[in-house]
Design a protein around this motif. Structure first.
Motif, PDB file in Angstrom:
ATOM      1  N   VAL A  75       0.828  -1.202   0.000  1.00 40.05           N
ATOM      2  CA  VAL A  75       0.000   0.000   0.000  1.00 40.05           C
ATOM      3  C   VAL A  75       0.866   1.257   0.000  1.00 40.05           C
ATOM      4  O   VAL A  75       0.545   2.250  -0.665  1.00 40.05           O
ATOM      5  CB  VAL A  75      -0.950  -0.017   1.228  1.00 40.05           C
ATOM      6  CG1 VAL A  75      -1.608   1.335   1.429  1.00 40.05           C
ATOM      7  CG2 VAL A  75      -2.009  -1.117   1.052  1.00 40.05           C
ATOM      8  N   ALA A 110      -5.416  -5.125   0.194  1.00 40.95           N
ATOM      9  CA  ALA A 110      -6.214  -3.898   0.213  1.00 40.95           C
ATOM     10  C   ALA A 110      -7.352  -3.980  -0.797  1.00 40.95           C
ATOM     11  O   ALA A 110      -8.479  -3.539  -0.518  1.00 40.95           O
ATOM     12  CB  ALA A 110      -5.328  -2.689  -0.072  1.00 40.95           C
ATOM     13  N   VAL A 144      -5.608   5.397   0.381  1.00 43.19           N
ATOM     14  CA  VAL A 144      -5.426   4.611  -0.841  1.00 43.19           C
ATOM     15  C   VAL A 144      -6.789   4.416  -1.496  1.00 43.19           C
ATOM     16  O   VAL A 144      -7.779   4.135  -0.828  1.00 43.19           O
ATOM     17  CB  VAL A 144      -4.739   3.250  -0.543  1.00 43.19           C
ATOM     18  CG1 VAL A 144      -5.607   2.334   0.317  1.00 43.19           C
ATOM     19  CG2 VAL A 144      -4.336   2.558  -1.835  1.00 43.19           C
ATOM     20  N   LEU A 187      -4.670   1.475  -6.438  1.00 42.30           N
ATOM     21  CA  LEU A 187      -4.366   0.044  -6.477  1.00 42.30           C
ATOM     22  C   LEU A 187      -4.169  -0.455  -7.907  1.00 42.30           C
ATOM     23  O   LEU A 187      -3.450  -1.420  -8.144  1.00 42.30           O
ATOM     24  CB  LEU A 187      -5.471  -0.756  -5.791  1.00 42.30           C
ATOM     25  CG  LEU A 187      -5.695  -0.469  -4.304  1.00 42.30           C
ATOM     26  CD1 LEU A 187      -6.780  -1.380  -3.749  1.00 42.30           C
ATOM     27  CD2 LEU A 187      -4.415  -0.639  -3.496  1.00 42.30           C
TER      28      LEU A 187
END
Length: 200
Positions: A7, A92, A117, A122
């Motif tokens: 992350v 995540a 995030v 991602l």
């Protein structure tokens, strides 16, 4: 391009947040000003206590807010779903998918925010050049438990799709190679065309 694995590699390091006492109109203004859909709500000690999102505010607009909340602390969803900077990108992504969330606060070991995030963050792993992906897969395959004398593995990557071919001494080795390739960040799919001996 840097290998994007955790992350921390993709998150936004600035954190826009509100506290429990932030008023409804101020929440709306902050969301609009920073063009985000949700904000972490911080407790007095600076930890993430919850998240207030556009969806939470729309309950008020629809007249379905039975709690009659007017502040972030009253309107927020809790407990907050968070990740740490050391969590992997797939972990995540699973959290986001499970909770139908667009973004997650990133917290340190004490629960204090260090970043944010988003889904878009991602997806950055899929911007890796095919050449980088191929080089990492070739290096990774070298360390797999495959008898070297009778194995040849060729790697080609196009648009994130990995094509593996060559020859393997044992049909079970194909699963080993495919699993290894699939762990490399940026891989969209793995396709194989190996020559393997027929099972006895």
């Amino acid at each position: 391009m840097k290998h994007l694995r955790t992350v921390e590699d993709v998150m936004t390091h600035s954190v826009i947040s509100v506290d429990r006492e932030t008023a409804f109109k101020d929440i709306v203004e902050t969301l609009r000003m920073w063009n985000v859909s949700a904000l972490p709500v911080l407790s007095e000690d600076g930890r993430v206590a919850g998240v207030v999102s556009e969806a939470d505010l729309l309950l008020k607009a629809q007249g379905t807010d039975t709690a009659h909340g007017t502040t972030a602390g009253q309107l927020m969803t809790r407990p907050a779903v968070t990740v740490t900077k050391d969590d992997t990108i797939p972990a995540a992504a699973r959290l986001m998918a499970r909770g139908h969330l667009k973004r997650l606060p990133v917290v340190d070991g004490d629960g204090r925010p260090v970043g944010l995030v988003s889904r878009g963050d991602l997806l950055k792993i899929y911007l890796r050049p095919d050449e980088d992906i191929g080089a990492e897969i070739r290096e990774l395959i070298m360390y797999q438990p495959i008898p070297r004398g009778s194995a040849e593995v060729y790697v080609h990557v196009a648009n994130g799709i990995v094509y593996l071919n060559g020859s393997l001494p044992d049909p079970t080795m194909e699963d080993v190679v495919v699993r290894a390739a699939g762990t490399v960040p940026g891989v969209v799919d793995v396709k194989t065309d190996f020559i393997v001996p027929a099972a006895a």
